[in-house]
Motif scaffolding. Structure first.
Motif, PDB file in Angstrom:
ATOM      1  N   ALA A  86      29.471  -6.378  -8.073  1.00 51.37           N
ATOM      2  CA  ALA A  86      30.108  -6.946  -6.884  1.00 51.37           C
ATOM      3  C   ALA A  86      29.426  -8.241  -6.465  1.00 51.37           C
ATOM      4  O   ALA A  86      30.094  -9.250  -6.204  1.00 51.37           O
ATOM      5  CB  ALA A  86      30.073  -5.938  -5.734  1.00 51.37           C
ATOM      6  N   VAL A  87      28.104  -8.235  -6.405  1.00 50.81           N
ATOM      7  CA  VAL A  87      27.377  -9.435  -5.980  1.00 50.81           C
ATOM      8  C   VAL A  87      27.641 -10.583  -6.958  1.00 50.81           C
ATOM      9  O   VAL A  87      27.866 -11.726  -6.546  1.00 50.81           O
ATOM     10  CB  VAL A  87      25.867  -9.136  -5.860  1.00 50.81           C
ATOM     11  CG1 VAL A  87      25.083 -10.417  -5.614  1.00 50.81           C
ATOM     12  CG2 VAL A  87      25.608  -8.154  -4.732  1.00 50.81           C
ATOM     13  N   THR A  88      27.642 -10.288  -8.249  1.00 51.42           N
ATOM     14  CA  THR A  88      27.889 -11.327  -9.255  1.00 51.42           C
ATOM     15  C   THR A  88      29.327 -11.833  -9.185  1.00 51.42           C
ATOM     16  O   THR A  88      29.581 -13.047  -9.127  1.00 51.42           O
ATOM     17  CB  THR A  88      27.606 -10.777 -10.667  1.00 51.42           C
ATOM     18  OG1 THR A  88      26.242 -10.367 -10.745  1.00 51.42           O
ATOM     19  CG2 THR A  88      27.884 -11.844 -11.719  1.00 51.42           C
ATOM     20  N   PRO A 108      19.158 -12.343  -1.540  1.00 49.96           N
ATOM     21  CA  PRO A 108      19.569 -13.722  -1.244  1.00 49.96           C
ATOM     22  C   PRO A 108      20.995 -14.036  -1.665  1.00 49.96           C
ATOM     23  O   PRO A 108      21.705 -14.777  -0.981  1.00 49.96           O
ATOM     24  CB  PRO A 108      18.568 -14.594  -2.020  1.00 49.96           C
ATOM     25  CG  PRO A 108      17.691 -13.699  -2.778  1.00 49.96           C
ATOM     26  CD  PRO A 108      17.994 -12.277  -2.402  1.00 49.96           C
ATOM     27  N   ARG A 109      21.442 -13.451  -2.785  1.00 49.68           N
ATOM     28  CA  ARG A 109      22.817 -13.669  -3.230  1.00 49.68           C
ATOM     29  C   ARG A 109      23.793 -13.062  -2.226  1.00 49.68           C
ATOM     30  O   ARG A 109      24.859 -13.618  -1.962  1.00 49.68           O
ATOM     31  CB  ARG A 109      23.006 -13.059  -4.617  1.00 49.68           C
ATOM     32  CG  ARG A 109      22.155 -13.764  -5.685  1.00 49.68           C
ATOM     33  CD  ARG A 109      22.012 -12.942  -6.939  1.00 49.68           C
ATOM     34  NE  ARG A 109      23.251 -12.835  -7.667  1.00 49.68           N
ATOM     35  CZ  ARG A 109      23.450 -11.965  -8.656  1.00 49.68           C
ATOM     36  NH1 ARG A 109      22.498 -11.142  -9.023  1.00 49.68           N
ATOM     37  NH2 ARG A 109      24.607 -11.934  -9.284  1.00 49.68           N
ATOM     38  N   THR A 110      23.412 -11.926  -1.654  1.00 46.01           N
ATOM     39  CA  THR A 110      24.242 -11.292  -0.630  1.00 46.01           C
ATOM     40  C   THR A 110      24.328 -12.169   0.608  1.00 46.01           C
ATOM     41  O   THR A 110      25.410 -12.335   1.195  1.00 46.01           O
ATOM     42  CB  THR A 110      23.670  -9.912  -0.265  1.00 46.01           C
ATOM     43  OG1 THR A 110      23.611  -9.096  -1.442  1.00 46.01           O
ATOM     44  CG2 THR A 110      24.533  -9.225   0.785  1.00 46.01           C
ATOM     45  N   LEU A 111      23.201 -12.741   1.025  1.00 44.68           N
ATOM     46  CA  LEU A 111      23.194 -13.606   2.207  1.00 44.68           C
ATOM     47  C   LEU A 111      24.074 -14.833   1.999  1.00 44.68           C
ATOM     48  O   LEU A 111      24.746 -15.289   2.929  1.00 44.68           O
ATOM     49  CB  LEU A 111      21.768 -14.032   2.535  1.00 44.68           C
ATOM     50  CG  LEU A 111      20.808 -12.920   2.967  1.00 44.68           C
ATOM     51  CD1 LEU A 111      19.409 -13.478   3.200  1.00 44.68           C
ATOM     52  CD2 LEU A 111      21.317 -12.201   4.209  1.00 44.68           C
ATOM     53  N   ALA A 134      29.646  -5.078  -0.996  1.00 46.02           N
ATOM     54  CA  ALA A 134      29.088  -6.441  -0.998  1.00 46.02           C
ATOM     55  C   ALA A 134      27.801  -6.519  -0.192  1.00 46.02           C
ATOM     56  O   ALA A 134      26.894  -7.295  -0.518  1.00 46.02           O
ATOM     57  CB  ALA A 134      30.114  -7.431  -0.439  1.00 46.02           C
ATOM     58  N   LEU A 135      27.703  -5.711   0.855  1.00 51.80           N
ATOM     59  CA  LEU A 135      26.546  -5.762   1.760  1.00 51.80           C
ATOM     60  C   LEU A 135      25.542  -4.653   1.489  1.00 51.80           C
ATOM     61  O   LEU A 135      24.705  -4.350   2.353  1.00 51.80           O
ATOM     62  CB  LEU A 135      27.023  -5.677   3.213  1.00 51.80           C
ATOM     63  CG  LEU A 135      27.893  -6.844   3.679  1.00 51.80           C
ATOM     64  CD1 LEU A 135      28.424  -6.592   5.081  1.00 51.80           C
ATOM     65  CD2 LEU A 135      27.115  -8.155   3.631  1.00 51.80           C
TER      66      LEU A 135
END
Length: 198
Positions: free
Chosen positions: A26-28, A113-116, A65-66
């Motif tokens: 999901a993050v990617t 950091p990718r999530t932020l 995502a979070l």
């Protein structure tokens, strides 16, 4: 997660691997295509799981995502519960977050950091994050159960503001070891900030 914390059964380990694959993908995927532009079905196709499997693990697309944000605050509440409440409460909040950051593993420091950045680029995720933050703050108030609720809520708001400021300073390069230092600095600056002259 340490070896001692690994699920005991094959089924539990498989469920954990599926959950982790959903989070990582999901993050990617959302980072590449944008959260708002990526339907949930695209994630399910990438990980090769059904909607039923997804919703056994997460409540929504926002929830997956979070995951790194929610993991942080889940651990924070756990640490805060186990912390001896002595001295200034501001120090208790800071020490609990420093302990929480020590417990985060390399995978979390890679995802967070990718999530932020996803949150910064998506109004939907930003709103979801603000709602979750408010829920965590209310939970802290509930667990501490103090008579000085107004002052407690203000203190929590100040701490969250210091945390966000530390994240803003950390985000460009995101070295894992620097986040605790930045948080200490922003918390230390709060007293001075409240006494700034017009």
């Amino acid at each position: 997660m340490t070896a001692a914390e690994q699920p005991a059964t094959l089924r539990e380990r498989k469920k954990l691997r599926t959950r982790q694959a959903l989070i990582d993908t999901a993050v990617t995927l959302f980072g590449e295509r944008g959260f708002d532009n990526t339907p949930l079905d695209a994630l399910l196709e990438q990980v090769e799981v059904s909607r039923r499997t997804f919703f056994r693990n997460f409540q929504s697309k926002e929830d997956v995502a979070l995951a790194a944000v929610k993991q942080l605050w889940d651990v924070y509440l756990e640490v805060l519960d186990g912390t001896t409440k002595a001295g200034p409460l501001a120090d208790v909040f800071l020490d609990a977050m420093l302990t929480t950051l020590e417990r985060m593993d390399a995978d979390w420091y890679r995802r967070f950091p990718r999530t932020l950045r996803l949150v910064a680029d998506s109004p939907a995720l930003d709103g979801h994050t603000l709602r979750h933050c408010a829920e965590v703050q209310a939970e802290i108030v509930r667990r501490l159960d103090r008579p000085d609720e107004r002052e407690l809520r203000l203190l929590i708001e100040f701490f969250v503001a210091a945390w966000r400021r530390a994240l803003d300073e950390w985000l460009p390069d995101c070295p894992p070891g620097e986040l605790p230092t930045l948080l200490r600095h922003t918390c230390a600056a709060m007293d001075t900030a409240l006494r700034l002259e017009a």
